[in-house]
Structures are given as structure tokens and as C-alpha cells.
Design a protein around this motif. Sequence first.
Motif, PDB file in Angstrom:
ATOM      1  N   ARG A 143       9.810   9.916   3.189  1.00  0.00           N
ATOM      2  CA  ARG A 143       9.357   8.722   3.900  1.00  0.00           C
ATOM      3  C   ARG A 143      10.274   7.530   3.683  1.00  0.00           C
ATOM      4  NH1 ARG A 143       3.128   7.501   3.413  1.00  0.00           N
ATOM      5  NH2 ARG A 143       3.219   9.501   4.512  1.00  0.00           N
ATOM      6  N   ASP A 144      10.726   7.305   2.445  1.00  0.00           N
ATOM      7  CA  ASP A 144      11.514   6.112   2.169  1.00  0.00           C
ATOM      8  C   ASP A 144      12.893   6.403   1.588  1.00  0.00           C
ATOM      9  OD1 ASP A 144      10.659   7.091  -0.207  1.00  0.00           O
ATOM     10  OD2 ASP A 144       9.868   5.222  -1.007  1.00  0.00           O
TER      11      ASP A 144
ATOM     12  N   HIS B  59      19.760   5.585   0.664  1.00  0.00           N
ATOM     13  CA  HIS B  59      18.856   4.707   1.381  1.00  0.00           C
ATOM     14  C   HIS B  59      19.525   4.253   2.677  1.00  0.00           C
ATOM     15  CE1 HIS B  59      16.476   3.561  -2.497  1.00  0.00           C
ATOM     16  NE2 HIS B  59      15.985   4.624  -1.902  1.00  0.00           N
ATOM     17  N   ALA B  60      18.721   4.195   3.742  1.00  0.00           N
ATOM     18  CA  ALA B  60      19.231   3.743   5.034  1.00  0.00           C
ATOM     19  C   ALA B  60      18.345   2.615   5.550  1.00  0.00           C
ATOM     20  CB  ALA B  60      19.239   4.894   6.028  1.00  0.00           C
ATOM     21  N   LEU B  61      18.877   1.837   6.470  1.00  0.00           N
ATOM     22  CA  LEU B  61      18.057   0.849   7.147  1.00  0.00           C
ATOM     23  C   LEU B  61      16.947   1.568   7.905  1.00  0.00           C
ATOM     24  CD1 LEU B  61      20.800  -1.563   8.539  1.00  0.00           C
ATOM     25  CD2 LEU B  61      19.228  -1.996   6.642  1.00  0.00           C
ATOM     26  N   PRO B  62      15.773   0.923   8.077  1.00  0.00           N
ATOM     27  CA  PRO B  62      14.636   1.616   8.713  1.00  0.00           C
ATOM     28  C   PRO B  62      14.971   2.243  10.066  1.00  0.00           C
ATOM     29  CG  PRO B  62      13.905  -0.445   7.735  1.00  0.00           C
ATOM     30  CD  PRO B  62      15.394  -0.421   7.593  1.00  0.00           C
ATOM     31  N   GLY B  63      15.748   1.552  10.888  1.00  0.00           N
ATOM     32  CA  GLY B  63      16.080   2.100  12.203  1.00  0.00           C
ATOM     33  C   GLY B  63      16.901   3.370  12.122  1.00  0.00           C
ATOM     34  N   VAL B  64      17.823   3.420  11.149  1.00  0.00           N
ATOM     35  CA  VAL B  64      18.640   4.629  10.957  1.00  0.00           C
ATOM     36  C   VAL B  64      17.803   5.726  10.320  1.00  0.00           C
ATOM     37  CG1 VAL B  64      20.673   5.579   9.802  1.00  0.00           C
ATOM     38  CG2 VAL B  64      20.731   3.264  10.745  1.00  0.00           C
ATOM     39  N   HIS B  65      16.994   5.370   9.305  1.00  0.00           N
ATOM     40  CA  HIS B  65      16.184   6.363   8.599  1.00  0.00           C
ATOM     41  C   HIS B  65      15.217   7.064   9.550  1.00  0.00           C
ATOM     42  CE1 HIS B  65      14.407   8.079   4.914  1.00  0.00           C
ATOM     43  NE2 HIS B  65      13.278   8.038   5.594  1.00  0.00           N
TER      44      HIS B  65
END
Length: 341
Positions: free
Chosen positions: A41-42, A56-62
Amino acid sequence: MLNFDFPRLAAIGLTPVLLQQALAKAGDEAWQLARVCRVQRDCAWVHDGEDEHPAHALPGVHAELAVGDWALCQPREHEPWRLLERLEPFNQLVRVNDEGARQAYASNVDTALLVMGLDGDYNPRRLERYLGLAAAAGVAPVVALSKADLCPDAETRLSELEQRLKPLPPILLLNGTDPACRDVLRPWLGAGQTLVLLGSSGAGKSTLSNTLLGEEAQAVGGVRADDSRGRHTTTARTLLKCPDGACIIDTPGVRTLQAPPDAGALAGSFADIEELAGRCQFRDCSHLEEPGCAVRAGVDGDRLRNYHKLRREMERHEQTALQRQQQRREWKVRNKAARRG
């Protein structure tokens, strides 16, 4: 300058086309090319050809990430890497959930190993759905009939599928606990190849994965005695490196499966129906009740019913929200009329 070791990354699936895309995106940036091997999830984990690293990625990329993707990362010591950009995959296995949302199974896959147990899990209709899923993504399917050692009718069921499925994919009888599976599957296990294992819970995917990996990398569990359903021991998609060189993506089982609405994929999975349709008496034959229907005469009845069901699902997904509302209103009117009658 992009940091990469092509032979090392090619061993886990990097292709020259993907590399060219990475070079164009990276420009002069000192980024690391790596493959996504787990997504939660995160957080995600990426593989650089030698080791796994949390990232870790930015939310849009993740939100776009799927296991098997390739990504541009910024390595950091003693901290998770920064996952900066996702490369566009050359293919992606996608299903549609009950709410109509698309969910990615895996990206950049060479072979879909469709695992079906020869116990209560045996279901040719569901197998045809998985074949449609592979066809929609342009992924070559291989059918693995697991638990063959527990089924006295294994050869009969193999023959049944060979008669039913057109086009006919490779179909293998396997005992997932037997190391000989690696010899049977060796043509699909070479370095740089990526396999995704698909099937319902309890079909034997994780057992087969462990045998191919030569270690207990995935948790396995029993099945219920009454219906042979599994208990979801695999809860996340994971990319694992096998000793023969291939990457294996194990996936959780699903109880229901809808392939993306794709007329071409449906036609490809039911090539016999498409071929016979040209011989029907009527050009617009629906293969239901019309006289002179070559399809009804030449195709297994259960397979034809499954084709009609999948076609209805495809047409329903292609409808606009307004069309679906109108259809529901029509159904309500018909139901009221039926009750009054």
C-alpha cells in the motif's frame, strides 16, 4: 547518466526496447534502472539484478505500479530508494473487478502459467476466462494441470481440454511437489524470461513456485475438503528469481475473474467459434436458435454457453452509465409485467 548493467538486468527481463525508453527518460540524471518485485500500500521493492531494495514513490507514480514494471530510481544509503518514474510496459495483465475497476496483475510478462487443480478446482469455464485474460494482454498461455498425482482421471481431463480449447495452448500434467516439474517447464524458464502464475486459491500456484525456486519461498496451505478452495496463503504479488534464470511472479488466487472488455481477445480465445461462424446459414447468426448454425453443430455446448456469457459481460462493460441505467429500467418494467401476469 543512467546507471545500468545490461547483462545483469537482462537476466531479470530487461529488453533493448525498455532500455531505450529508460535512456530517453533519464537524460543526464544519475538514476538507477531497477525492476519492481513487490508492491504494497505505501511501499514497493525493486531489484537491481543483484539485490532487492525498498523504494518510495510519489502517490501518483505508486498508484500505477505493478509487479514486473521497470522504474527509474535514485539510490540512497540506509534509506529506501526514491522511485521516480515508471517505464511504460510492453504488456500488462489486467482484470476488471466487480465494481468495473481495472486491476493490474503483472507487467512485462512472457508467459502466463495458468494453474488449475485436477480436484474440485477443475473448471474449464474458468480456464477459458484466464485464457481471455492472457489474450487481452498478448501474453502466451501455458496450462498447468496440477495435482495430477491425485487424480485417476487426469488423462481423461487432459483429453477433454485438448478437444475443447481452440486455439490449443500447451497443456501440462504436473505434480507441483515433484522437482521433475522444472524439467517439464524448462522451455519457459530461461534467463530473462518472466512467468506469471495465475489460478484460483488452492490450485497449487505457490507449491509449484516453491518447487521451481528450489526453496520454500512462498507460504502454502491446505484446501477445504468440501470444495477444494484454498485459504489465500499468498496475499501479494511477488517477483522471484528461479535457479534456471527466469523470474516468476506468484499471485493471490481470485474467486471471480473478469477479463477486460476486448472483442479481439474474445475472438482469439474462441477461434473455433469465429471460424465456424463464417459457415452459418445467416450472416448475422447469434448462434442461439437460428437454423443452419454451424457453430452450435460444431462447438461443445458448455463452451458455447461460456462464450455467450463472456460476450454479454464484454458488452455490458462497453455500455455507458446512461445505457446501463436504461437497461435496468427495462428489466424492472419486464419484471413487474411478469409478476402481474
